[in-house]
Each structure stands twice: as C-alpha cells, then as structure tokens.
Design a protein around this motif. Structure first.
Motif, PDB file in Angstrom:
ATOM      1  N   ASP A   1       0.848  -1.194   0.000  1.00 27.84           N
ATOM      2  CA  ASP A   1       0.000   0.000   0.000  1.00 27.84           C
ATOM      3  C   ASP A   1       0.882   1.242   0.000  1.00 27.84           C
TER       4      ASP A   1
ATOM      5  N   SER B   1      -2.323   7.216  -0.888  1.00 24.24           N
ATOM      6  CA  SER B   1      -3.151   7.917  -1.881  1.00 24.24           C
ATOM      7  C   SER B   1      -2.598   9.315  -2.100  1.00 24.24           C
TER       8      SER B   1
ATOM      9  N   SER C   1      -5.484   6.264  -5.591  1.00 22.55           N
ATOM     10  CA  SER C   1      -4.522   5.298  -5.074  1.00 22.55           C
ATOM     11  C   SER C   1      -3.218   5.397  -5.860  1.00 22.55           C
TER      12      SER C   1
ATOM     13  N   THR D   1      -0.808   3.191  -5.904  1.00 28.42           N
ATOM     14  CA  THR D   1      -0.545   1.891  -6.527  1.00 28.42           C
ATOM     15  C   THR D   1      -1.321   1.746  -7.832  1.00 28.42           C
TER      16      THR D   1
END
Length: 313
Positions: free
Chosen positions: A76, A79, A86, A88
């Motif tokens: 993770d 954000s 996000s 990622t």
C-alpha cells in the motif's frame, strides 16, 4: 550462483530502503506547502491545521516514515494528497507506458551498439572512424533535442509514425509498436553511442589477444571466432556500461514523455514533485529504483554467466 544472486538481492533491498528513506526526508525539506495548495489560499488557519492533521503532517518524521514504510511493505503506497487516487493504481496505469519506451530503448541500445561496435572493431578504416564520429555526436546531443527533431520531422512532416500518444499493447500490438518507436529511438541515441564505443574498444583488445591468433591458426571460422569467443569475452565491459546507461534511460524518459505527449510515470513524477505530493513521489521513486535494481541484477547475472571469476569473487 545461488549465493551470487542472494547477495545481489540483499544489496538491492538495502539500496531501495536507503533511497526511500533519503527521499522521504528530502520531501520534508523542499519548503513547499502542499496543505495550503490543497485547501486553497483563502482557507482559514483552522482549515489548514485540520488538513495537516488529516494527512499526518503534525506527527514527527520517524512516526510518519514508520507508517508509510509499514504500509509500503504490505503493498500500500498510500493515496495522492491532491486527487485522493490510489498511488498503486495510478502507477499500475502509467508504468506500462514508461517501461515500454525504456525497455525498448535498452533493447535497441544493446543490439545496435553491439552491431556498430563489432563492425568498427573488425572492419576498422573508414567504417571505424565513421562509427566513432557518430558515437561522439550521439553522446553529445541531448535526448530532448533528438526527440523534438524526430517528432517534427518523422512524426509531423513525413507522417511515418505518430508524433504523440500511446496505444496500449492489449489494444493493438502494431499500434503499440508504432507509438513507442520514436520515443524509444530518441531515448536510446546516447546509450547506443556510449555502449558502441565500449564494445568497439573491448573487441579491439580481445582480437589482439594471443588466444584469438591461436584459434585462427587452427582454422576456426571467422563467424565462430567473433561471436562465440571474442564477443563473449568483450561483452562484460559493455554490459557494465549498458547497466549504467539504463539509469540514464529512466531519467531521460521524463523529458521524452513530455515531448511525445505520453502519460507515463515521468510526467506523473514531475507534477507530483512540483506539488509536494509526497505519497506519489515516494511511490514513483520506490518503483523506479526497484526496476533499476532488478535490471542491474539481471545484468550482474549475465556478467557472472559470461565471467565465472565474478561468481567466485
């Protein structure tokens, strides 16, 4: 070879950790005020304080970094402070663009520099001088200038290839290849120049070695002599240069993406850096450093395969 790989993996993990820590610390020293940019210049001090607390910017550095590192280990990356997207997911969307042009440029550099370097070392004379001149010019001209010339001349004036935009590989293989050709060529010019010079110098030294004369005296074919024996012994030095050039390709992708209108990680990093968007910057840095580590580890493996002394050392 297993111990060799374990050492490289361990060194790579340490490098990623060190760079991530350094980047996180430097982001706090930039002097930018992302909170004020998020809430707006007309926001009250109470709103600024509330947003700062929400983002965890009131916590000490060690606490903030500890939270980020714990989440990053579990995949993770947080954000974006500005878009709430996000990190990622955003990187997953943009990474194929950057990887496409960087890896294509690396492949072009490896193939073309080998061909040019071997040809210059074997033929010598005018061909050797021409290759060296082109190598010097290619190394001196910046990639952004090459990109601009390619985009205007080949993309706009001649219309042979698209000057802007990116087509995902899943949508169209031919469209994807056309969309990355000019960016990859622009990015690879400097790497080809530097690596071709190294291949040429290494091949000249190898071809003068005693064992090469011995092989020739035994009647071995010139093709087998060049590609099975001489090139394999000349390759390690070229691989070292190519591994260093890959780092330059990753950095140069930022400018090339801008010229060709590609929405890759380079463009994202530029925007996030100017905004002070720490989660995005950290995500980009970690992913790109991890890619560089993996590619360099593969280069080390190839180096170890070509040169057994490296594995023993």
């Amino acid at each position: 070879m297993i111990v060799f790989l374990i050492r490289r993996i361990a060194a790579g993990l340490v490098l990623v950790l060190v760079i991530a820590t350094t980047t996180f610390a430097l982001m706090g020293l930039t002097g930018s005020d992302p909170v004020r940019q998020i809430v707006g210049q007309t926001a009250t001090q109470q709103q600024v304080a509330a947003k700062s607390a929400e983002l965890g910017l009131d916590d000490p550095f060690v606490v903030r970094y500890g939270h980020w590192l714990a989440d990053a280990v579990h995949g993770d990356l947080g954000s974006s402070w500005f878009s709430s997207e996000s990190v990622t997911g955003s990187l997953a969307d943009k990474l194929p663009v950057t990887l496409s042009i960087v890896l294509a440029a690396l492949l072009l550099s490896a193939v073309l520099s080998t061909v040019l370097g071997v040809a210059a070392a074997v033929r010598r004379g005018v061909l050797d001088q021409s290759v060296q001149l082109l190598a010097v010019l290619g190394f001196a001209v910046p990639s952004f200038l090459v990109a601009l010339v390619f985009a205007v001349v080949i993309g706009v004036d001649l219309g042979w290839l698209p000057a802007t935009g990116y087509v995902p590989l899943a949508d169209s293989a031919s469209g994807w290849l056309k969309s990355i050709t000019l960016p990859a060529l622009s990015l690879s010019v400097g790497a080809i120049a530097a690596t071709a010079q190294q291949v040429r110098g290494s091949m000249v030294d190898v071809l003068r070695a005693d064992y090469v004369r011995t092989l020739r005296s035994r009647g071995i074919s010139e093709r087998s002599l060049l590609f099975r024996h001489a090139l394999r012994n000349a390759a390690p030095a070229a691989l070292t240069v190519l591994a260093l050039q890959f780092i330059g390709l990753v950095g140069g992708a930022v400018v090339v993406e801008k010229v060709f209108g590609l929405n890759g990680i380079g463009s994202q990093a530029t925007t996030a850096g100017s905004q002070g968007d720490t989660p995005v910057v950290m995500g980009v840095v970690v992913v790109m450093v991890a890619i560089v580590v993996v590619v360099n580890m593969l280069m080390d493996v190839a180096y170890g395969w070509l040169n057994p002394k490296v594995r023993v050392a």
